[in-house]
Motif scaffolding. Structure first.
Motif: not given
Length: 350
Positions: A114-121, A315-327
């Motif tokens: 268990x973790x979070x999407x920003x962790x996984x990225x 999950x949605x791809x756009x949210x993953x992409x947005x989080x990646x862009x933030x990081x």
């Protein structure tokens, strides 16, 4: 098999780097004897079947903390037999002292974690080929807690204040950048709300499903700002290695399906699972468990929408992409990775 471990005093507990690790009062104030008792009990958080003898496939789920209502859906799936119905013998593991969920999974000590999407990225950018297979929470229940009389009403109001937050908190870097804050001081948060109770001006990073309960029990009137409302909104996720997902897609799909079923039941009727959690983790108490379960439902953290359980796990791809862009914009990720390799949308709904 029970494993005895000595964790010493609570001051020895070390949190993982992530800004999204829970800051829970789970063992707050407990003696070392209580800590050991909890560890003895939670090391047995497994189904009652032995995998090889029963014909079930053994699977280990590595928690990012201890057994508590925030992970109640997984325990519900275990206790209600949903994993067994899928042919799985699931063992739920508490996080070991100084443990890293990513390392536990990456080194094969657990099949899923268990973790979070920003962790996984971030883990992927650091060379760990991990992949999120389902969302545990659509929105993270972390928040900033202040006293009722505090002048802080929005994230921009943090200017000029000291914030007790986890070391390296990504959400705080995001907030400082987005709201153009220049005078924000950070101090390490602790496993206690004692400083908060003693200081009317104290600002603390918390889980909205936990710390407000203890603050209110102590007589404090509090307000909270959900970090997700700042625009920094990663998922909380279940993940495995890319190799395991590729080699055992059916097993992963079965785990995800049973876990979703468990969360659906837990949200409808958390009582039986909370009673079990209280047995395996006596540092909890019924009032705290009820508060957390209600907060999970009221905030729609698992479902994303209080009236639509069909979104559990999605999950949605756009949210993953947005989080990646933030990081990337914060300089937390500098290596060239494809964020789409860090998640799979195919396991939910199978």
């Amino acid at each position: 098999m029970l494993v005895v471990a000595w964790y010493g005093s609570l001051k020895g507990l070390v949190l993982e780097r992530s800004n999204l690790r829970p800051v829970q009062p789970l063992l707050r104030g407990a003696s070392p004897v209580v800590v050991v008792a909890v560890l003895l009990l939670v090391s047995g958080c497994r189904s009652h079947q032995d995998g090889p003898a029963s014909g079930l496939t053994p699977v280990r789920l590595q928690l990012d903390w201890y057994p508590q209502p925030e992970v109640g859906g997984f325990f519900a799936a275990q206790q209600l037999g949903y994993y067994k119905a899928e042919g799985l013998d699931v063992t739920i593991l508490p996080l070991p002292q100084y443990g890293s969920v990513a390392q536990q999974v990456a080194t094969g000590k657990a099949e899923l974690g268990l973790g979070s999407s920003d962790q996984v990225l971030e883990w992927n950018s650091n060379g760990l080929p991990l992949v999120a297979v389902a969302a545990t929470m659509q929105h993270d229940p972390q928040a900033v807690m202040v006293h009722e009389q505090s002048p802080i009403r929005d994230f921009k109001d943090l200017e000029g204040h000291t914030i007790a937050a986890q070391t390296g908190a990504t959400w705080l870097k995001f907030v400082i950048n987005r709201y153009d804050l220049h005078q924000v001081r950070q101090v390490p948060t602790t496993l206690s709300i004692a400083n908060f109770l003693a200081d009317p001006g104290y600002v603390q990073q918390i889980f909205i499903t936990s710390e407000p309960f203890f603050a209110k029990q102590a007589g404090a009137q509090v307000r909270t700002l959900l970090i997700s409302k700042s625009g920094y909104d990663p998922y909380r996720v279940q993940f495995t290695t890319r190799e395991f997902a590729a080699q055992h897609p059916d097993l992963v799909a079965k785990f995800v399906r049973a876990s979703i079923h468990g969360w659906q039941d837990y949200l409808k009727n958390p009582g039986p699972t909370n009673a079990y959690l209280l047995r395996v983790n006596p540092a909890l108490n019924p009032a705290q468990e009820a508060y957390t379960a209600e907060a999970l439902k009221e905030g729609a953290f698992i479902t994303g929408n209080a009236d639509d359980h069909s979104q559990i796990g999605r999950m949605r791809a756009d949210r993953w992409q947005a989080n990646f862009a933030q990081l990337k914009s914060l300089g937390i990720i500098s290596s060239a990775i494809d964020p789409a390799t860090a998640y799979s949308l195919g396991f939910v709904g199978q």
